[in-house]
Design a protein around this motif. Sequence first.
Motif, PDB file in Angstrom:
ATOM      1  N   GLY A  73      63.050  26.881  39.878  1.00 16.91           N
ATOM      2  CA  GLY A  73      63.181  26.250  38.379  1.00 16.91           C
ATOM      3  C   GLY A  73      63.107  27.323  37.355  1.00 16.91           C
ATOM      4  O   GLY A  73      62.980  28.456  37.558  1.00 16.91           O
ATOM      5  N   ASP A  74      63.218  26.698  36.381  1.00 21.09           N
ATOM      6  CA  ASP A  74      63.492  27.255  34.930  1.00 21.09           C
ATOM      7  C   ASP A  74      62.049  27.526  34.287  1.00 21.09           C
ATOM      8  O   ASP A  74      61.917  27.968  33.160  1.00 21.09           O
ATOM      9  N   ASP A  75      60.891  26.769  34.769  1.00 21.07           N
ATOM     10  CA  ASP A  75      59.647  26.755  33.991  1.00 21.07           C
ATOM     11  C   ASP A  75      59.000  27.894  34.168  1.00 21.07           C
ATOM     12  O   ASP A  75      59.329  28.765  34.986  1.00 21.07           O
ATOM     13  N   LEU A  76      57.790  28.194  33.319  1.00 20.35           N
ATOM     14  CA  LEU A  76      57.191  29.266  33.234  1.00 20.35           C
ATOM     15  C   LEU A  76      56.615  29.711  34.819  1.00 20.35           C
ATOM     16  O   LEU A  76      56.867  30.794  35.160  1.00 20.35           O
ATOM     17  N   LEU A  77      56.054  28.871  35.337  1.00 16.00           N
ATOM     18  CA  LEU A  77      55.324  29.147  36.651  1.00 16.00           C
ATOM     19  C   LEU A  77      56.471  29.269  37.796  1.00 16.00           C
ATOM     20  O   LEU A  77      56.044  30.264  38.653  1.00 16.00           O
ATOM     21  N   SER A  78      57.503  28.688  37.775  1.00 13.56           N
ATOM     22  CA  SER A  78      58.553  29.005  38.677  1.00 13.56           C
ATOM     23  C   SER A  78      59.140  30.473  38.453  1.00 13.56           C
ATOM     24  O   SER A  78      59.178  31.174  39.528  1.00 13.56           O
ATOM     25  N   MET A  79      59.103  30.642  37.148  1.00 16.16           N
ATOM     26  CA  MET A  79      59.825  32.172  36.797  1.00 16.16           C
ATOM     27  C   MET A  79      58.728  33.224  37.476  1.00 16.16           C
ATOM     28  O   MET A  79      59.275  34.091  37.848  1.00 16.16           O
ATOM     29  N   TYR A  80      57.546  32.754  37.122  1.00 18.92           N
ATOM     30  CA  TYR A  80      56.585  33.718  37.682  1.00 18.92           C
ATOM     31  C   TYR A  80      56.490  34.059  39.069  1.00 18.92           C
ATOM     32  O   TYR A  80      56.311  35.097  39.569  1.00 18.92           O
ATOM     33  N   MET A  81      56.557  32.849  39.811  1.00 21.28           N
ATOM     34  CA  MET A  81      56.359  32.920  41.078  1.00 21.28           C
ATOM     35  C   MET A  81      57.729  33.481  41.973  1.00 21.28           C
ATOM     36  O   MET A  81      57.556  33.989  42.930  1.00 21.28           O
ATOM     37  N   ALA A  82      58.642  33.525  41.191  1.00 21.00           N
ATOM     38  CA  ALA A  82      59.989  34.006  41.647  1.00 21.00           C
ATOM     39  C   ALA A  82      60.269  35.285  41.374  1.00 21.00           C
ATOM     40  O   ALA A  82      61.267  35.988  42.177  1.00 21.00           O
ATOM     41  N   SER A  83      59.243  36.097  40.604  1.00 23.21           N
ATOM     42  CA  SER A  83      59.336  37.365  40.306  1.00 23.21           C
ATOM     43  C   SER A  83      58.630  38.293  41.343  1.00 23.21           C
ATOM     44  O   SER A  83      57.637  37.826  41.902  1.00 23.21           O
ATOM     45  N   PRO A  84      59.019  39.529  41.420  1.00 27.27           N
ATOM     46  CA  PRO A  84      58.439  40.216  42.487  1.00 27.27           C
ATOM     47  C   PRO A  84      57.049  40.695  42.133  1.00 27.27           C
ATOM     48  O   PRO A  84      56.591  40.687  40.752  1.00 27.27           O
ATOM     49  N   SER A  85      56.169  40.604  43.019  1.00 28.24           N
ATOM     50  CA  SER A  85      54.920  40.762  42.909  1.00 28.24           C
ATOM     51  C   SER A  85      54.318  42.252  43.854  1.00 28.24           C
ATOM     52  O   SER A  85      54.984  42.588  44.419  1.00 28.24           O
ATOM     53  N   ASP A  86      53.179  42.781  43.373  1.00 26.88           N
ATOM     54  CA  ASP A  86      52.521  43.882  43.926  1.00 26.88           C
ATOM     55  C   ASP A  86      52.320  43.404  45.487  1.00 26.88           C
ATOM     56  O   ASP A  86      51.428  42.597  45.790  1.00 26.88           O
ATOM     57  N   PRO A  87      53.092  44.161  46.276  1.00 26.21           N
ATOM     58  CA  PRO A  87      52.753  43.620  47.800  1.00 26.21           C
ATOM     59  C   PRO A  87      51.321  43.890  48.275  1.00 26.21           C
ATOM     60  O   PRO A  87      50.779  43.270  49.229  1.00 26.21           O
ATOM     61  N   ALA A  88      50.417  44.873  47.609  1.00 29.12           N
ATOM     62  CA  ALA A  88      49.167  45.076  47.873  1.00 29.12           C
ATOM     63  C   ALA A  88      48.142  43.785  47.490  1.00 29.12           C
ATOM     64  O   ALA A  88      47.038  43.806  47.972  1.00 29.12           O
TER      65      ALA A  88
ATOM     66  N   GLN B  29      44.413  36.996  44.747  1.00 28.66           N
ATOM     67  CA  GLN B  29      45.110  37.728  43.641  1.00 28.66           C
ATOM     68  C   GLN B  29      46.360  37.359  42.971  1.00 28.66           C
ATOM     69  O   GLN B  29      46.413  37.100  41.662  1.00 28.66           O
ATOM     70  N   LYS B  30      47.471  36.977  43.740  1.00 28.50           N
ATOM     71  CA  LYS B  30      48.363  36.317  43.372  1.00 28.50           C
ATOM     72  C   LYS B  30      48.313  35.266  42.321  1.00 28.50           C
ATOM     73  O   LYS B  30      48.980  34.859  41.351  1.00 28.50           O
ATOM     74  N   ASP B  31      47.458  34.329  43.134  1.00 27.86           N
ATOM     75  CA  ASP B  31      47.091  32.851  42.391  1.00 27.86           C
ATOM     76  C   ASP B  31      46.344  33.207  40.892  1.00 27.86           C
ATOM     77  O   ASP B  31      46.749  32.458  40.207  1.00 27.86           O
ATOM     78  N   GLN B  32      45.672  34.187  41.123  1.00 23.57           N
ATOM     79  CA  GLN B  32      44.594  34.353  39.960  1.00 23.57           C
ATOM     80  C   GLN B  32      45.470  34.895  38.701  1.00 23.57           C
ATOM     81  O   GLN B  32      45.681  34.686  37.637  1.00 23.57           O
ATOM     82  N   SER B  33      46.475  35.870  39.347  1.00 19.40           N
ATOM     83  CA  SER B  33      47.555  36.340  38.217  1.00 19.40           C
ATOM     84  C   SER B  33      48.450  35.156  37.835  1.00 19.40           C
ATOM     85  O   SER B  33      48.822  35.193  36.443  1.00 19.40           O
ATOM     86  N   LEU B  34      48.881  34.243  38.518  1.00 23.28           N
ATOM     87  CA  LEU B  34      49.765  33.166  38.088  1.00 23.28           C
ATOM     88  C   LEU B  34      48.731  32.146  37.171  1.00 23.28           C
ATOM     89  O   LEU B  34      49.376  32.096  36.055  1.00 23.28           O
TER      90      LEU B  34
END
Length: 525
Positions: free
Chosen positions: A286-301, A306-311
């Motif tokens: 999707g094009d909403d903010l949450l979708s854009m952030y969830m589709a972006s690469p994240s730190d594999p560590a 932690q990913k949920d908190q970052s979102l």
Amino acid sequence: MGGALQSFLLSYPEFLLAAACFLTFSALRRERDARRLAVPVPVSWPVVGMLPFVVRHLGHLLDVAVGVLRELGCTFMFRGPWLVGADFLVTCDPAVLHHCLVANLGNYDKGRDFAEMFDVVGDGLLVADAASWAPQRHLAASVFSSAAFRSFVVSTVARQARRLLVPYLDHVAAGDGAGGRRVVELEDVFMRFSLDVSYAVAFAADLDSLSVANAAAPFPPFGEATRVAGEAVLFRHIAPAGWWKLMRWLNVGVERRLAEAKAVLDEFVYREIANRKSRPPLAVPGDDLLSMYMASPSDPAMTDQQKDQSLRDAAVGFMFAAKDLIAAALTWLFYMLCTHPHVEAKILDELKSLHPTTNAAAPVVFDGEALRSANYLHAAVLETLRLFPPAPFEEKEAVGDDVLPGGTAVSKGTRVVFCLYAMGRIEGIWGGDCREFRPERWLSAGSGKVRHEPSYKFAAFNAGPRSCLGKDLGLSNIKIAAAAVVYNFRVELVDGHVVEPKDSVVLHTKNGLMVRVKRREAQLE
């Protein structure tokens, strides 16, 4: 020798008393001299510092700060109570702002204290420092520069204006609400509208807090939580750190309300994240903010938590800024239009030239593309932001010792507060008519195109590398909503209603904006 030492020890309390009397009498003399000036200026008292000045002027600190800065040369050191670390430098000097936010940015960070005061937004971009700032800025820039996201934001604003803002004001204008008086508190309307827009942008979901059915209900818990959080952050800025930290530890007063507000925000946002994760993955995000952030690469560590908190931090930071700042800007814009009807008339003429035919049965909502050529509307928005910046101050902390333009020495750890509200009201920055609302100052003579002003002079969107990524989208949001209201309705300030800025980290009004709303086609009834 022993007798002399004994004599000194016996006289030590008397020495302390004499020193205290000396400092007190010195402060009294400075207070007397200060009262002779054209405007009140703070005096540093023993033990309590300049806190009495703050207490005395609570309720109109921003306007008092303008006078103090004008009287003291645009920069002064505020002295807080002893031993609590509440001293900070206050300035509205464009040269100092450019030095700290642009030329010497590496020496001025948000600081640990700032992050703690704004802990409601977590570890997101708004409070990020040093190493954590660069990757977060890069990620946010990729989202905000995306054509898909930008198109989604602008279309969402227009959609919510068409389905919520215009129908609700039409409901008021018809006399169906507020006892048939066609009166409404417009800041509350814009707060609800901005909440609906920002929530839809962040989560692709509708709260509909401004629907005709819901607008008479108490403010939605999510929006109320952001309001409480803003007030708590202001309290943390004014009160000595030890006071509010003790209140936080005891979980009392404003700190208890803040903790409850944070719980509400977390409940809303984590629920949206969980809902999104429970859905089958889409081939095209999707094009909403949450979708854009969830589709972006994240730190594999990073762990899933932690990913949920970052979102969560990204979403709350966006909504904390977008909802309140846009609502405040719209509120002050319409206060200016109510008190400057000739400006409203020029904006209306400009909008009519963009949409010359009128169908009374179909209210008009302009999209972002249609408003690109609305230069006078754009100028009126910029002039509003100059006089009433939604975020009235910005602050940094010195990483190391420094000397500011003008010669003021700053030691490591000093907080520097930039009073943007005062910057728009200083003659040396904007000229002798700086207090006048005059959109024409933003238009080039002859061409009528919007003029650019350097960000260190007009810092409503910050300056330098930390400039607001959402500047263009924010301006589009304001203009789409404003055009929809101006074109379809006549808004008049209720007689006798006083509108003043509220002491807050976001420039809300003290008493709201009570207005009477009329349909344009009904003005001659």
